[in-house]
Scaffold this motif. Structure first.
Motif, PDB file in Angstrom:
ATOM      1  N   PHE A 113       0.844  -1.185   0.000  1.00  0.00           N
ATOM      2  CA  PHE A 113       0.000   0.000   0.000  1.00  0.00           C
ATOM      3  C   PHE A 113       0.886   1.243   0.000  1.00  0.00           C
ATOM      4  CE2 PHE A 113      -1.632  -3.562   2.322  1.00  0.00           C
ATOM      5  CZ  PHE A 113      -2.898  -3.767   1.786  1.00  0.00           C
ATOM      6  N   SER A 114       0.661   2.145  -0.958  1.00  0.00           N
ATOM      7  CA  SER A 114       1.378   3.410  -1.005  1.00  0.00           C
ATOM      8  C   SER A 114       2.891   3.193  -1.040  1.00  0.00           C
ATOM      9  CB  SER A 114       0.945   4.286   0.175  1.00  0.00           C
ATOM     10  OG  SER A 114       1.418   5.602   0.053  1.00  0.00           O
ATOM     11  N   ASN A 115       3.622   3.630  -0.037  1.00  0.00           N
ATOM     12  CA  ASN A 115       5.062   3.407   0.012  1.00  0.00           C
ATOM     13  C   ASN A 115       5.390   1.919  -0.064  1.00  0.00           C
ATOM     14  OD1 ASN A 115       7.675   2.959   1.840  1.00  0.00           O
ATOM     15  ND2 ASN A 115       7.801   5.025   0.979  1.00  0.00           N
ATOM     16  N   GLY A 116       4.577   1.100   0.599  1.00  0.00           N
ATOM     17  CA  GLY A 116       4.769  -0.345   0.526  1.00  0.00           C
ATOM     18  C   GLY A 116       4.421  -0.909  -0.834  1.00  0.00           C
ATOM     19  N   ALA A 117       3.538  -0.221  -1.575  1.00  0.00           N
ATOM     20  CA  ALA A 117       3.236  -0.646  -2.943  1.00  0.00           C
ATOM     21  C   ALA A 117       4.416  -0.352  -3.864  1.00  0.00           C
ATOM     22  CB  ALA A 117       1.982   0.061  -3.439  1.00  0.00           C
ATOM     23  N   SER A 118       5.085   0.781  -3.639  1.00  0.00           N
ATOM     24  CA  SER A 118       6.306   1.058  -4.399  1.00  0.00           C
ATOM     25  C   SER A 118       7.359  -0.007  -4.111  1.00  0.00           C
ATOM     26  CB  SER A 118       6.846   2.448  -4.038  1.00  0.00           C
ATOM     27  OG  SER A 118       5.929   3.460  -4.387  1.00  0.00           O
ATOM     28  N   ALA A 119       7.475  -0.393  -2.842  1.00  0.00           N
ATOM     29  CA  ALA A 119       8.409  -1.460  -2.483  1.00  0.00           C
ATOM     30  C   ALA A 119       8.032  -2.762  -3.167  1.00  0.00           C
ATOM     31  CB  ALA A 119       8.435  -1.636  -0.964  1.00  0.00           C
ATOM     32  N   THR A 120       6.735  -3.015  -3.318  1.00  0.00           N
ATOM     33  CA  THR A 120       6.272  -4.220  -4.006  1.00  0.00           C
ATOM     34  C   THR A 120       6.710  -4.210  -5.462  1.00  0.00           C
ATOM     35  OG1 THR A 120       4.375  -4.515  -2.537  1.00  0.00           O
ATOM     36  CG2 THR A 120       4.200  -5.466  -4.744  1.00  0.00           C
ATOM     37  N   ALA A 169      -0.098  -3.913  -6.078  1.00  0.00           N
ATOM     38  CA  ALA A 169       0.359  -2.608  -5.597  1.00  0.00           C
ATOM     39  C   ALA A 169      -0.818  -1.642  -5.607  1.00  0.00           C
ATOM     40  CB  ALA A 169       1.489  -2.084  -6.476  1.00  0.00           C
ATOM     41  N   LEU A 170      -1.247  -1.186  -4.423  1.00  0.00           N
ATOM     42  CA  LEU A 170      -2.332  -0.227  -4.304  1.00  0.00           C
ATOM     43  C   LEU A 170      -1.760   1.169  -4.108  1.00  0.00           C
ATOM     44  CD1 LEU A 170      -3.930  -2.889  -3.900  1.00  0.00           C
ATOM     45  CD2 LEU A 170      -5.337  -1.661  -2.234  1.00  0.00           C
ATOM     46  N   TYR A 171      -2.092   2.059  -5.002  1.00  0.00           N
ATOM     47  CA  TYR A 171      -1.695   3.473  -5.051  1.00  0.00           C
ATOM     48  C   TYR A 171      -0.212   3.693  -4.743  1.00  0.00           C
ATOM     49  CZ  TYR A 171      -4.001   2.402  -0.566  1.00  0.00           C
ATOM     50  OH  TYR A 171      -4.448   1.768   0.566  1.00  0.00           O
ATOM     51  N   PRO A 172       0.661   3.080  -5.566  1.00  0.00           N
ATOM     52  CA  PRO A 172       2.098   3.280  -5.369  1.00  0.00           C
ATOM     53  C   PRO A 172       2.579   4.586  -5.987  1.00  0.00           C
ATOM     54  CG  PRO A 172       1.749   1.895  -7.263  1.00  0.00           C
ATOM     55  CD  PRO A 172       0.370   2.187  -6.688  1.00  0.00           C
ATOM     56  N   GLY A 173       3.708   5.071  -5.489  1.00  0.00           N
ATOM     57  CA  GLY A 173       4.456   6.062  -6.234  1.00  0.00           C
ATOM     58  C   GLY A 173       5.226   5.304  -7.301  1.00  0.00           C
ATOM     59  N   CYS A 174       4.988   5.600  -8.566  1.00  0.00           N
ATOM     60  CA  CYS A 174       5.549   4.788  -9.650  1.00  0.00           C
ATOM     61  C   CYS A 174       6.824   5.365 -10.250  1.00  0.00           C
ATOM     62  CB  CYS A 174       4.498   4.587 -10.740  1.00  0.00           C
ATOM     63  SG  CYS A 174       3.121   3.504 -10.248  1.00  0.00           S
ATOM     64  N   GLY A 175       7.307   6.491  -9.705  1.00  0.00           N
ATOM     65  CA  GLY A 175       8.565   7.029 -10.199  1.00  0.00           C
ATOM     66  C   GLY A 175       9.738   6.136  -9.864  1.00  0.00           C
ATOM     67  N   LEU A 176       9.697   5.549  -8.663  1.00  0.00           N
ATOM     68  CA  LEU A 176      10.689   4.576  -8.214  1.00  0.00           C
ATOM     69  C   LEU A 176      12.113   5.074  -8.396  1.00  0.00           C
ATOM     70  CD1 LEU A 176       8.852   1.450  -9.626  1.00  0.00           C
ATOM     71  CD2 LEU A 176       8.920   2.165  -7.237  1.00  0.00           C
ATOM     72  N   GLN A 177      12.286   6.367  -8.126  1.00  0.00           N
ATOM     73  CA  GLN A 177      13.608   6.996  -8.126  1.00  0.00           C
ATOM     74  C   GLN A 177      14.353   6.784  -9.445  1.00  0.00           C
ATOM     75  OE1 GLN A 177      15.492   5.528  -4.551  1.00  0.00           O
ATOM     76  NE2 GLN A 177      13.755   6.138  -3.291  1.00  0.00           N
ATOM     77  N   ASN A 178      13.579   6.681 -10.529  1.00  0.00           N
ATOM     78  CA  ASN A 178      14.130   6.500 -11.877  1.00  0.00           C
ATOM     79  C   ASN A 178      14.958   5.228 -12.024  1.00  0.00           C
ATOM     80  OD1 ASN A 178      13.034   8.930 -12.959  1.00  0.00           O
ATOM     81  ND2 ASN A 178      14.649  10.084 -11.914  1.00  0.00           N
ATOM     82  N   ARG A 179      14.724   4.285 -11.132  1.00  0.00           N
ATOM     83  CA  ARG A 179      15.474   3.031 -11.202  1.00  0.00           C
ATOM     84  C   ARG A 179      15.172   2.276 -12.502  1.00  0.00           C
ATOM     85  NH1 ARG A 179      17.840  -0.161  -7.066  1.00  0.00           N
ATOM     86  NH2 ARG A 179      18.733  -2.011  -7.990  1.00  0.00           N
ATOM     87  N   PHE A 180      13.948   2.454 -13.012  1.00  0.00           N
ATOM     88  CA  PHE A 180      13.534   1.684 -14.177  1.00  0.00           C
ATOM     89  C   PHE A 180      13.248   2.588 -15.368  1.00  0.00           C
ATOM     90  CE2 PHE A 180      12.328  -0.410 -10.246  1.00  0.00           C
ATOM     91  CZ  PHE A 180      13.208  -1.485 -10.309  1.00  0.00           C
ATOM     92  N   ALA A 181      14.076   3.592 -15.518  1.00  0.00           N
ATOM     93  CA  ALA A 181      13.910   4.526 -16.629  1.00  0.00           C
ATOM     94  C   ALA A 181      13.991   3.818 -17.977  1.00  0.00           C
ATOM     95  CB  ALA A 181      14.968   5.623 -16.542  1.00  0.00           C
ATOM     96  N   ARG A 182      14.695   2.701 -18.021  1.00  0.00           N
ATOM     97  CA  ARG A 182      14.815   1.949 -19.274  1.00  0.00           C
ATOM     98  C   ARG A 182      13.727   0.891 -19.426  1.00  0.00           C
ATOM     99  NH1 ARG A 182      21.341   0.901 -20.080  1.00  0.00           N
ATOM    100  NH2 ARG A 182      21.956   3.123 -20.063  1.00  0.00           N
ATOM    101  N   GLY A 183      12.815   0.855 -18.480  1.00  0.00           N
ATOM    102  CA  GLY A 183      11.718  -0.100 -18.588  1.00  0.00           C
ATOM    103  C   GLY A 183      11.598  -0.971 -17.357  1.00  0.00           C
ATOM    104  N   TYR A 184      10.349  -1.215 -16.959  1.00  0.00           N
ATOM    105  CA  TYR A 184      10.060  -2.048 -15.797  1.00  0.00           C
ATOM    106  C   TYR A 184       9.755  -3.463 -16.267  1.00  0.00           C
ATOM    107  CZ  TYR A 184       7.641  -3.727 -11.604  1.00  0.00           C
ATOM    108  OH  TYR A 184       7.252  -4.449 -10.511  1.00  0.00           O
TER     109      TYR A 184
END
Length: 300
Positions: free
Chosen positions: A173-180, A202-217
């Motif tokens: 959830f939220s921050n934990g959804a980003s971790a998921t 993942a429920l309502y995650p922040g999907c920026g993920l610190q640009n870790r997956f800028a080349r694709g998730y």
């Protein structure tokens, strides 16, 4: 006790067309049901200091089958696992209504559940307020550290005799959804399709993920993402971009966007469920994730 061996994930991470969910007339909110007993457990994160974490273990209603039961790891949001009314009592009795609801939701369906407290053992039992993201300490980072907590939880569950150790899902959830999302990224050593989680929600995650997956998730297992258009904390558009790009590459990621739903729309409180868009989104997400995990965590 089984002594399953799990290869440590050393470095961790960061969902096409998104579906805009039709808002049917809101269903009555489901109240939090009679509390089940939760067992307080401890286990090690797979982070570098091997942080000892606290978890709350719920066992399936009716017990596990002879072949073992599936399990779900639950990852809390920025507010932590405890209610804002905890008043310094950090225990199973003060878990948030949302986490307890989902724990009971899954146990009633025959799943083990492990709620992970990533914040309390690191000195932040009350979590973090909205708008504090840039000042949060690195030891609770949702992209690099909290996924390692999820893997520590999975390893703990695999040590339990009643758990089917190849049928474990991850829900956040939220921050934990980003971790998921980060935990399920395909940048892990070893055969994660065999060793890792079977699926993620993942429920309502922040999907920026610190640009870790800028080349694709690229998740190694199916992932479903849910967010509302009225979310005041994270960007639905960021999730659209992440999912669109992943799906264009053939990755097993799906996004559902709920018109008018806010951040934390599934909170079972009366005030949150009194908003028709939240109530409709909550009813729909409960149905969808139940069917998703029952299918994905079924025996192979």
């Amino acid at each position: 006790m089984k002594r399953a061996i799990f290869a440590a994930a050393a470095v961790l991470l960061g969902v096409s067309g998104p579906a805009l969910a039709r808002q049917d007339p809101p269903a009555a909110s489901t109240p939090v049901r009679t509390a089940q007993a939760a067992e307080r457990v401890t286990f090690r994160s797979m982070d570098e200091p091997r942080t000892e974490l606290v978890g709350y273990l719920f066992r399936p209603a009716g017990g596990a089958s002879r072949d073992g039961a599936p399990a779900v790891v639950l990852m809390h949001g920025r507010g932590g696992v405890y209610s804002s009314q905890a008043n310094g009592v950090y225990a199973a009795s003060t878990l948030t209504r949302r986490l307890r609801f989902w724990a009971e939701y899954w146990t009633e369906r025959g799943f083990y559940v492990l709620i992970v407290d990533s914040f309390g053992p690191r000195g932040y039992p009350t979590g973090f307020a909205a708008g504090t993201y840039s000042t949060r300490p690195p030891e609770v980072n949702e992209v690099t550290i909290r996924p390692l907590d999820a893997y520590g939880a999975m390893r703990f569950l695999r040590s339990l005799d009643g758990v089917a150790d190849d049928r474990i899902g991850l829900m956040g959830f939220s921050n934990g959804a980003s971790a998921t999302l980060a935990a399920l990224a395909d940048d892990k050593p070893g055969d994660m399709r065999r060793l890792g989680f079977r699926a993620g929600v993942a429920l309502y995650p922040g999907c920026g993920l610190q640009n870790r997956f800028a080349r694709g998730y690229r998740p190694y297992a199916p992932v479903q993402v849910f967010v509302g258009t009225a979310d005041e904390e994270v960007s639905p558009e960021s999730c659209r971009r992440l999912v669109d790009r992943a799906r264009a590459a053939g990755e097993p990621v799906e996004l559902t966007v709920y018109e008018g739903a806010v951040h934390g729309f599934d909170d079972p409180s009366r005030s949150r469920q009194a908003v028709p868009a939240n109530a409709a989104a909550t009813a729909d997400v409960r149905r969808r994730v139940g069917a998703f995990f029952e299918a994905q965590l079924a025996p192979r």
